[in-house]
Motif scaffolding. Structure first.
Motif, PDB file in Angstrom:
ATOM      1  N   LYS A   9      -1.496  -6.394  -7.709  1.00 47.76           N
ATOM      2  CA  LYS A   9      -2.513  -6.857  -6.768  1.00 47.76           C
ATOM      3  C   LYS A   9      -2.169  -8.285  -6.368  1.00 47.76           C
ATOM      4  O   LYS A   9      -1.845  -9.121  -7.220  1.00 47.76           O
ATOM      5  CB  LYS A   9      -3.903  -6.837  -7.409  1.00 47.76           C
ATOM      6  CG  LYS A   9      -4.461  -5.452  -7.660  1.00 47.76           C
ATOM      7  CD  LYS A   9      -4.874  -4.759  -6.364  1.00 47.76           C
ATOM      8  CE  LYS A   9      -5.585  -3.439  -6.664  1.00 47.76           C
ATOM      9  NZ  LYS A   9      -5.957  -2.726  -5.432  1.00 47.76           N
ATOM     10  N   ARG A  51       0.863  -1.175   0.000  1.00 55.50           N
ATOM     11  CA  ARG A  51       0.000   0.000   0.000  1.00 55.50           C
ATOM     12  C   ARG A  51       0.908   1.236   0.000  1.00 55.50           C
ATOM     13  O   ARG A  51       1.671   1.412  -0.916  1.00 55.50           O
ATOM     14  CB  ARG A  51      -0.971  -0.037   1.172  1.00 55.50           C
ATOM     15  CG  ARG A  51      -1.936  -1.249   1.116  1.00 55.50           C
ATOM     16  CD  ARG A  51      -2.960  -1.218   2.230  1.00 55.50           C
ATOM     17  NE  ARG A  51      -3.791  -2.426   2.197  1.00 55.50           N
ATOM     18  CZ  ARG A  51      -3.552  -3.518   2.895  1.00 55.50           C
ATOM     19  NH1 ARG A  51      -2.482  -3.554   3.702  1.00 55.50           N
ATOM     20  NH2 ARG A  51      -4.331  -4.574   2.803  1.00 55.50           N
ATOM     21  N   THR A  90      -1.171  -4.041 -12.196  1.00 59.88           N
ATOM     22  CA  THR A  90      -2.177  -3.024 -12.501  1.00 59.88           C
ATOM     23  C   THR A  90      -1.558  -1.790 -13.163  1.00 59.88           C
ATOM     24  O   THR A  90      -2.262  -1.000 -13.768  1.00 59.88           O
ATOM     25  CB  THR A  90      -2.906  -2.588 -11.223  1.00 59.88           C
ATOM     26  OG1 THR A  90      -1.945  -2.124 -10.260  1.00 59.88           O
ATOM     27  CG2 THR A  90      -3.678  -3.770 -10.629  1.00 59.88           C
ATOM     28  N   THR A 122      -2.074  -4.544  -2.135  1.00 59.48           N
ATOM     29  CA  THR A 122      -1.452  -3.839  -3.253  1.00 59.48           C
ATOM     30  C   THR A 122       0.020  -3.610  -2.933  1.00 59.48           C
ATOM     31  O   THR A 122       0.352  -3.032  -1.893  1.00 59.48           O
ATOM     32  CB  THR A 122      -2.132  -2.483  -3.500  1.00 59.48           C
ATOM     33  OG1 THR A 122      -3.508  -2.694  -3.805  1.00 59.48           O
ATOM     34  CG2 THR A 122      -1.464  -1.764  -4.669  1.00 59.48           C
ATOM     35  N   GLU A 176       3.089  -1.899 -10.223  1.00 62.55           N
ATOM     36  CA  GLU A 176       2.135  -2.098  -9.138  1.00 62.55           C
ATOM     37  C   GLU A 176       1.393  -3.407  -9.349  1.00 62.55           C
ATOM     38  O   GLU A 176       0.972  -3.713 -10.473  1.00 62.55           O
ATOM     39  CB  GLU A 176       1.135  -0.939  -9.083  1.00 62.55           C
ATOM     40  CG  GLU A 176       0.179  -1.019  -7.895  1.00 62.55           C
ATOM     41  CD  GLU A 176      -0.773   0.151  -7.858  1.00 62.55           C
ATOM     42  OE1 GLU A 176      -0.515   1.102  -7.076  1.00 62.55           O
ATOM     43  OE2 GLU A 176      -1.759   0.128  -8.624  1.00 62.55           O
TER      44      GLU A 176
END
Length: 437
Positions: free
Chosen positions: A349, A171, A322, A360, A347
């Motif tokens: 998931k 995150r 992503t 994330t 990035e």
């Protein structure tokens, strides 16, 4: 169904380009860290920030170069810089430049050790300039730029010193940081030989308590950023076969070092199903020179993209990218351009079966050339001295030390959040050591 040769070749290009950014997921991490020290060296340190003169907004990735030398650094994502300069050249100036702004010269003698604030003015492009000798075909301009590579970029072998950093976040929290000083044996842009990389120093810090027993590791290390040099490695994005898979259009114009720059947008054609790229190319129209490029991977098919990046993972976990984005900046000296900075951001998931929420993770790798000299002999290091393209830097690095670890080498100033993460991890390690005694 048997694929035709052009399709096979195109697919191989895509996979070669993405393999260097492959990620690993592992269970079980070795938590032992070591500490090292470096003797002091004779240099001065200057810290400060580069901002927009009117808005006071931080300018990210602005370049600072010591005039008359090859010593450089860049600002971080907060606009801050740390520049180390040998004492014997303190009578020179620091040249500060940023895309779309007027370049400024700052005397070193006017700099303080801390708190320097350098303001840059926006460079306004007159409308009349845009119409002078304006090229009519964006794709033709890109082709002409690629064709003039041998004329516009270094045709001598160079030995470059670079600072490389990998950051992994869960995150918004930093969970892992690895840094290195590397030697890059840069072959001429006219040569088909690949560049070679030699690891000089490396260090890391990881907070394993925030990784949920899963650790993301970046395979390829400095090669991830080095291969974003698309003028040296055009086959990874604009090969002679793949360039026709893109649509090129004119976007706007700007200035770099008082040169008129055209911005060319590109995107893959709609009927192309394989994940290619979209982005912007900054081209000096007068000399047909690529000065900067930013682009992202088109993640059209989540499963295809996942197969390209994820090399190993637990059975009960789904992982997919992503966002995948790239940046490369070139610098000029004696009317020749050379690779100066690049970055790769990814990035992902991570979805565990049976868990209500997914996680994330983001991974950022960046490398900046901080010094270089001509490699008069053109010799490359022996193969056993080079780092492998499959390197996982966080496995090679040993641990964080005090600031003297990096000696005289210029580095990208850490963001405050990274500094806080390092201090927190170090405190945790010290507590662990005390409890084990």
């Amino acid at each position: 169904m048997k694929l035709s040769n052009p399709t096979i070749k195109k697919t191989q290009i895509i996979r070669n380009a993405l393999f260097i950014c492959a990620t690993f997921l592992f269970f079980g991490i070795n938590q032992s860290l070591a500490f090292q020290e470096q003797p002091g060296v004779d240099f001065d340190e200057y810290r400060g920030e580069v901002v927009d003169a009117e808005s006071n907004k931080a300018l990210v990735f602005a370049t600072l170069t010591v005039e008359g030398t090859n010593i450089s650094t860049i600002t971080n994502t907060e606009g801050n810089f740390l520049l180390k300069i040998p004492k014997n050249i303190n009578s020179s100036n620091v040249i500060v430049s940023f895309l779309g702004y007027k370049t400024t010269s700052v005397p070193i003698s006017s700099l303080e050790k801390e708190g320097n604030k350098i303001s840059l003015m926006v460079s306004v492009t007159q409308l009349s300039e845009i119409n002078i000798n304006a090229p009519k075909d964006a794709k033709a301009l890109v082709r002409a730029t690629m064709a003039k590579r041998d004329d516009n970029y270094f045709n001598d072998p160079s030995l470059m010193t670079a600072f490389y950093r990998e950051t992994i976040k869960k995150r918004r929290k930093n969970v892992s940081l690895a840094e290195a000083v590397v030697n890059i044996y840069k072959t001429p842009y006219t040569s088909t030989k690949d560049d070679a990389v030699e690891l000089y120093k490396a260090r890391k810090s990881t907070d394993y308590t925030k990784l949920d027993t899963v650790a993301l590791k970046l395979q390829g290390g400095p090669y991830n950023t080095l291969y974003v040099d698309i003028m040296k490695y055009p086959e990874y994005i604009f090969s002679s076969e793949a360039i026709d898979d893109y649509k090129f259009t004119f976007d706007r114009s700007t200035r770099i070092n008082d040169k008129l720059i055209y911005v060319i947008r590109f995107n893959q054609l709609e009927h192309i199903l394989e994940p290619l790229y979209q982005g912007e190319l900054y081209i000096d129209v007068e000399n047909n020179t690529l000065t900067n490029a930013t682009f992202t991977l088109n993640i059209i098919d989540r499963e295809k993209a996942a197969k390209l990046f994820v090399r190993r993972k637990p059975a009960r976990v789904d992982v997919w990218p992503t966002e995948v984005s790239y940046r490369v900046d070139y610098r000029e000296k004696n009317e020749k351009w050379y690779y100066g900075y690049s970055s790769v951001f990814m990035e992902f998931k991570v979805d565990w079966q049976g868990k209500l929420f997914n996680s994330t993770y983001s991974m950022n790798a960046e490398m900046a050339i901080t010094d270089w000299e001509l490699n008069a002999t053109g010799d490359l290091p022996r193969y056993r001295e080079r780092i492998k393209r499959s390197i996982i830097l966080s496995d090679e690095a040993t641990g964080f030390s005090d600031p003297s670890f990096w000696g005289e080498y210029n580095i990208i100033e850490p963001e405050q959040s990274i500094e806080s993460a390092i201090r927190k991890i170090q405190r945790q390690l010290r507590r662990t050591e005390r409890n084990s005694d």
